[in-house]
Structures are given as C-alpha cells and as structure tokens.
Design an enzyme around this catalytic site. Structure first.
Site, PDB file in Angstrom:
ATOM      1  N   ARG A  32       0.685  -1.198  -0.115  1.00 36.87           N
ATOM      2  CA  ARG A  32       0.118  -0.038   0.077  1.00 36.87           C
ATOM      3  C   ARG A  32       0.878   1.212   0.075  1.00 36.87           C
ATOM      4  NH1 ARG A  32       2.830   2.060   2.905  1.00 36.87           N
ATOM      5  NH2 ARG A  32       2.922   1.772   5.221  1.00 36.87           N
ATOM      6  N   GLU A  38      -0.067  11.561   7.680  1.00 35.12           N
ATOM      7  CA  GLU A  38       0.963  10.954   8.236  1.00 35.12           C
ATOM      8  C   GLU A  38       1.093  11.499   9.666  1.00 35.12           C
ATOM      9  OE1 GLU A  38       2.536   8.400   6.689  1.00 35.12           O
ATOM     10  OE2 GLU A  38       2.355   9.819   4.868  1.00 35.12           O
ATOM     11  N   ASP A  41      -2.565   8.594  12.707  1.00 33.18           N
ATOM     12  CA  ASP A  41      -3.122   7.401  13.284  1.00 33.18           C
ATOM     13  C   ASP A  41      -2.999   7.355  14.736  1.00 33.18           C
ATOM     14  OD1 ASP A  41      -0.232   6.925  13.387  1.00 33.18           O
ATOM     15  OD2 ASP A  41      -0.343   5.007  12.363  1.00 33.18           O
ATOM     16  N   GLY A 128      10.743  -3.796   2.888  1.00 34.98           N
ATOM     17  CA  GLY A 128      11.594  -2.730   3.835  1.00 34.98           C
ATOM     18  C   GLY A 128      11.400  -1.329   3.124  1.00 34.98           C
ATOM     19  N   GLY A 130       9.006   0.676   2.844  1.00 37.26           N
ATOM     20  CA  GLY A 130       7.739   1.562   3.351  1.00 37.26           C
ATOM     21  C   GLY A 130       6.262   1.384   2.722  1.00 37.26           C
ATOM     22  N   SER A 132       4.744  -1.410   2.901  1.00 35.58           N
ATOM     23  CA  SER A 132       4.185  -2.371   3.460  1.00 35.58           C
ATOM     24  C   SER A 132       4.332  -3.899   3.114  1.00 35.58           C
ATOM     25  CB  SER A 132       2.711  -1.963   4.096  1.00 35.58           C
ATOM     26  OG  SER A 132       2.390  -2.537   5.440  1.00 35.58           O
ATOM     27  N   ASP A 178      -2.229  -0.362   7.492  1.00 35.71           N
ATOM     28  CA  ASP A 178      -1.587  -1.394   6.542  1.00 35.71           C
ATOM     29  C   ASP A 178      -2.361  -2.477   6.418  1.00 35.71           C
ATOM     30  OD1 ASP A 178       0.200   0.709   6.782  1.00 35.71           O
ATOM     31  OD2 ASP A 178       1.931  -0.557   7.643  1.00 35.71           O
TER      32      ASP A 178
HETATM   33  P1  ADP Z   1       7.891  -2.864   4.890  1.00 43.75           P
HETATM   34  O1  ADP Z   1       6.566  -3.320   5.763  1.00 43.75           O
HETATM   35  O2  ADP Z   1       7.702  -1.358   4.625  1.00 43.75           O
HETATM   36  O3  ADP Z   1       8.098  -3.497   3.723  1.00 43.75           O
HETATM   37  P2  ADP Z   1       8.937  -3.971   7.238  1.00 43.75           P
HETATM   38  O4  ADP Z   1      10.341  -3.751   8.031  1.00 43.75           O
HETATM   39  O5  ADP Z   1       7.830  -3.789   8.075  1.00 43.75           O
HETATM   40  O6  ADP Z   1       9.057  -3.215   5.795  1.00 43.75           O
HETATM   41  O7  ADP Z   1       8.759  -5.432   6.833  1.00 43.75           O
HETATM   42  C1  ADP Z   1       9.666  -6.152   5.995  1.00 43.75           C
HETATM   43  C2  ADP Z   1       9.898  -7.482   6.553  1.00 43.75           C
HETATM   44  O8  ADP Z   1       8.592  -8.281   6.329  1.00 43.75           O
HETATM   45  C3  ADP Z   1      11.158  -7.956   5.900  1.00 43.75           C
HETATM   46  O9  ADP Z   1      12.390  -7.718   6.430  1.00 43.75           O
HETATM   47  C4  ADP Z   1      10.797  -9.541   6.318  1.00 43.75           C
HETATM   48  O10 ADP Z   1      11.075  -9.851   7.616  1.00 43.75           O
HETATM   49  C5  ADP Z   1       9.333  -9.638   5.892  1.00 43.75           C
HETATM   50  N1  ADP Z   1       8.839  -9.885   4.797  1.00 43.75           N
HETATM   51  C6  ADP Z   1       7.988  -9.386   3.697  1.00 43.75           C
HETATM   52  N2  ADP Z   1       7.826 -10.146   2.831  1.00 43.75           N
HETATM   53  C7  ADP Z   1       8.414 -11.114   2.856  1.00 43.75           C
HETATM   54  C8  ADP Z   1       8.729 -12.153   1.938  1.00 43.75           C
HETATM   55  N3  ADP Z   1       8.232 -12.331   0.768  1.00 43.75           N
HETATM   56  N4  ADP Z   1       9.548 -13.203   2.391  1.00 43.75           N
HETATM   57  C9  ADP Z   1      10.057 -13.135   3.615  1.00 43.75           C
HETATM   58  N5  ADP Z   1      10.029 -12.297   4.418  1.00 43.75           N
HETATM   59  C10 ADP Z   1       8.995 -11.245   4.052  1.00 43.75           C
HETATM   60 MG    MG Z   2       6.028  -3.019   7.522  1.00 39.58          MG
END
Ligand code: ADP
Ligand code: MG
Length: 393
Positions: A32, A38, A41, A128, A130, A132, A178
């Site tokens: 998303r 911003e 929430d 990672g 942003g 989600s 999210d």
């Molecule tokens: P964002 O939600 O902004 O992408 P986050 O740090 O909240 O960043 O979430 C990212 C984390 O979610 C990754 O580091 C991993 O631990 C987990 N993750 C997300 N998608 C996958 C995937 N396809 N396979 C394994 N882990 C995942």
């Molecule tokens: Mg996240």
C-alpha cells in the site's frame, strides 16, 4: 513489475518442483501507499491509503505432517516451519518467521481449523521499502488460511488479527492502516480510514488519466532511534496542554487560544508545531478525500505539497534527499502534487501525475535527483489496486 497471475505461476512452478504436485490453495495481498495523513494514526486521526499493484502471493497444498506447516519464501530462499495447532508463543526472534507464525496463531485463535500444509511465498512488494510488505505478507497468510480451512473471517477481524501478529510477534507497534487496506482495498478506490472508529470509507480513485507515482529516495536515516517515541510523546503532551483526549479532538482555533500555555513549557514551541502538523494534516486528509471524489487533481496536489511542507517544518520528519525529490518532482510538467509518504527520514514519495507524462517524469526526476544527491532513485506508477483475494476462485 509482475502481475498476480505471473507471481502465482512462478510460485506454483517452485511448489511443483519442491513437492511434486500442484498447489490447491492460492492467496494474494497487496502492499500500500498512504496518499496523505502522516503521523495522524496514533492521534486517533485520519489516514488515506490505497492498495498498489504489487502483491505478496502464496500458493499451498496439504501436507502429511502432523502439526506444522512449511512456508518457503522465494525471496529468502529459505523455509519457515510454523505451528498450526495453536501452540506458538510470542515473541519470535527471526523477523520474517514472526509475521507468519503470529498470523497463523491468531487465525487459529479466531477459530479456524488449520490443516498441516506446505506453501511457497513470492512477492513483488519491495521489502522494507515503506510499502508494507509486512502487512501484505500477514494478510496473504490469513487469506491463504481461509482457503485451507474453508471458512472466511470477517474482514475487519482479519485485518486486526494481522495487526496483532505484527504487535505481539514482530514487536512492531504499527497502526491499523496497513492491514486494513491490504485486506479490504478495492480496485479503483482509495480508503479514507478513521483511526478512532476504525470505519473505512471507500473513495473512488478510478480515473485512468491520473496515476500514482511512487519514488523511493533510496535513503533511510536512522538518527537517534527515538524520533518516533519522541513525537508520540510530544503529541500526547500537546493534547494534554489543550485539555483534549487526543489531537484529533483539537482544532487550530483551540491551538491558537492555548498558545500561552504552550509558551510556559520548555518544549512548548516543539509541541505546538507537532500539534499544528497533526491538526492541519487531519483537515488536509478529509479535504483530499473530497477533492479526489470531485476529481479536482490540482487541489489534491496542493494538499500534498502542503502536507510535505508541514512534515518538513512542523513535524520535522523529512530529510534533505526527500525534500530534493519532492522539489524536483514538483517542477515537472504533468505533476499535480508530491509528498513524502511513510514514517519519515527517507523512504518513498508519492505523487499524483498525469498518466501520459509518467515516463517523462520518472526519467527527468531520476536524472535530477541523482545529479543533486548522487543517489539513483527507483520509481513505479500504479493505479488503486484490489485488496486481498484468492486468485483461482
Ligand atoms: P515494509 O513493511 O515497509 O516493507 P517492514 O520492515 O515492516 O518493511 O517489513 C519487511 C519485513 O517483512 C522483511 O524484512 C521480512 O522480515 C518480512 N517479509 C516481507 N515479505 C516477505 C517475503 N516475501 N519473504 C520473507 N519475508 C518477508
Ligand atoms: Mg511493515
């Protein structure tokens, strides 16, 4: 960018190679972007996300094992083995396990019987970044379990149990946005979400002439680590100084009237500006929902620029690179508005752009941003996409 169909087919190929059969259950859940709203929430305010055309897809089938389930992540090239019998306990120390195990446990606790299974996970939501990927992973897991158990969850309950998984198992105190948008997004709609009542309102965002452009600045500053808790505390203090339960309950008139109360505090000026951001951001978010409904793109764009300025000057959560990115984007033909999106100190910008001009804008902004910062950004355009679903049903 892959579409859901090709994500399903690449995961199914891996599944067939690993397990020697075809998968039976399928789930997809989007990432998303927050259009505006911003740091509102946790002040009980409004956010305005839309699902993007980037998905986490899971394909799965039953396994013979007794209690556990295997999730193979193509991104990690590893498997996570999780408990499906309700015996998991938080917290977990391997981050990506925790999102999955937490969701499985909470779906179990919601009363679904989960058979042992094997699954393959693939995603084109940048991890990672942003956007989600974490919520899309949780919601994809919950959606898969609905298929495996043959029973649907109430969508709000589903979003809340995914959020709880992130709180309890991944130790990430995220808001409700999210998981709500990933679970309940609709193609051609953005979601105006009241974080107090938790009632979403779908707002049409279906004009093919206007696209949402997401540009990753590819910088992320970690300063002292206390930026987020500091701001939460400053917001709480500002609400207390005005005598309201939450900043959601204040308006600019009240803030001005209480100026002298703020002036007596050592951090009064900071708290005043934090409150001004939240109060005006809530108003902008509601105004944006109206302007979008009326397809008043120019007005939408102005609200986005104002949001960015407020994040920069009052909430102080932008950074030089992101300010440059918004500035160079604002100078391109076909751009209605642009702002940083997400928690701050780097990450992505979101812009509203004339669809015909998207490629020119990406090219020109990339060049200019790189020239000024030495960093190459990454960009893609999207329309408002569909929330979680089972691709083969
Ligand atoms: P964002 O939600 O902004 O992408 P986050 O740090 O909240 O960043 O979430 C990212 C984390 O979610 C990754 O580091 C991993 O631990 C987990 N993750 C997300 N998608 C996958 C995937 N396809 N396979 C394994 N882990 C995942
Ligand atoms: Mg996240």
């Amino acid at each position: 960018m892959a579409d859901v169909e090709s994500l399903v087919s690449s995961a199914a190929t891996v599944y067939a190679r690993k397990y020697g059969k075809e998968p039976q259950w399928f789930a997809a859940a989007p990432g998303r972007v927050n259009l505006i709203g911003e740091h509102t929430d946790y002040n009980d305010g409004f956010v305005f996300p839309m699902a993007i055309e980037r998905y986490t897809v899971i394909v799965a089938g039953p396994a013979e094992a007794e209690t556990d389930a295997e999730f193979y992540s193509m991104y990690k090239n590893k498997s996570a083995f999780v408990q499906v019998d309700g015996s998991a306990k938080p917290p977990l120390h391997v981050a990506w396990f925790s999102y999955i195990q937490g969701t499985v446990q909470n779906v179990f606790e919601a009363g679904l019987t989960i058979p042992p299974f094997r699954a393959v996970v693939v995603s084109d939501v940048p991890l990672g970044g942003g956007l989600s990927s974490s919520a899309s992973l949780e919601v994809a897991v919950a959606t898969l379990l609905e298929s495996a158990a043959g029973k649907k969850l109430d969508p709000v309950e589903k979003a809340l149990l995914c959020q709880k998984a992130e709180h309890l198992y991944a130790k990430m105190p995220c808001g409700i946005m999210d998981q709500f948008i990933s679970a309940m997004g609709e193609k051609g709609f953005a979601m105006l979400l009241d974080c107090r009542s938790k009632v979403p309102k779908m707002i049409p965002m279906d004009s093919p002439n206007v696209s949402v452009l997401i540009i990753n600045s590819n910088v992320k500053h970690t300063l002292t680590g206390s930026e987020y808790p500091d701001r939460r505390r400053q917001c709480e203090k500002a609400a207390a100084l005005m005598g309201v339960p939450m900043l959601r309950d204040a308006d600019l008139e009240l803030l001005q009237a209480k100026k002298e109360v703020f002036d007596k505090e050592i951090d009064g000026d900071i708290c005043f500006r934090r409150a001004r951001h939240v109060i005006t951001e809530n108003a902008r978010t509601l105004a944006m929902a109206e302007a979008l409904t009326e397809k008043e793109w120019k007005h939408c764009g102005e609200l986005m620029y104002e949001s960015h300025a407020s994040m920069k000057d009052d909430f102080e959560i932008t950074c030089p690179e992101v300010d440059i990115l918004v500035d160079v984007t604002s100078k391109q033909k076909g751009v209605f508005g642009s702002r940083m999106t997400g928690g701050g100190f780097g990450g992505c910008t979101v812009s509203l752009v004339d669809t015909d001009k998207i490629n020119d804008v990406i090219e020109s902004v990339s060049q200019r941003y790189e020239r000024q910062t030495g960093i190459l950004p990454t960009a893609f355009a999207t329309q408002a996409a569909r929330g979680a679903y089972c691709p083969k049903e």
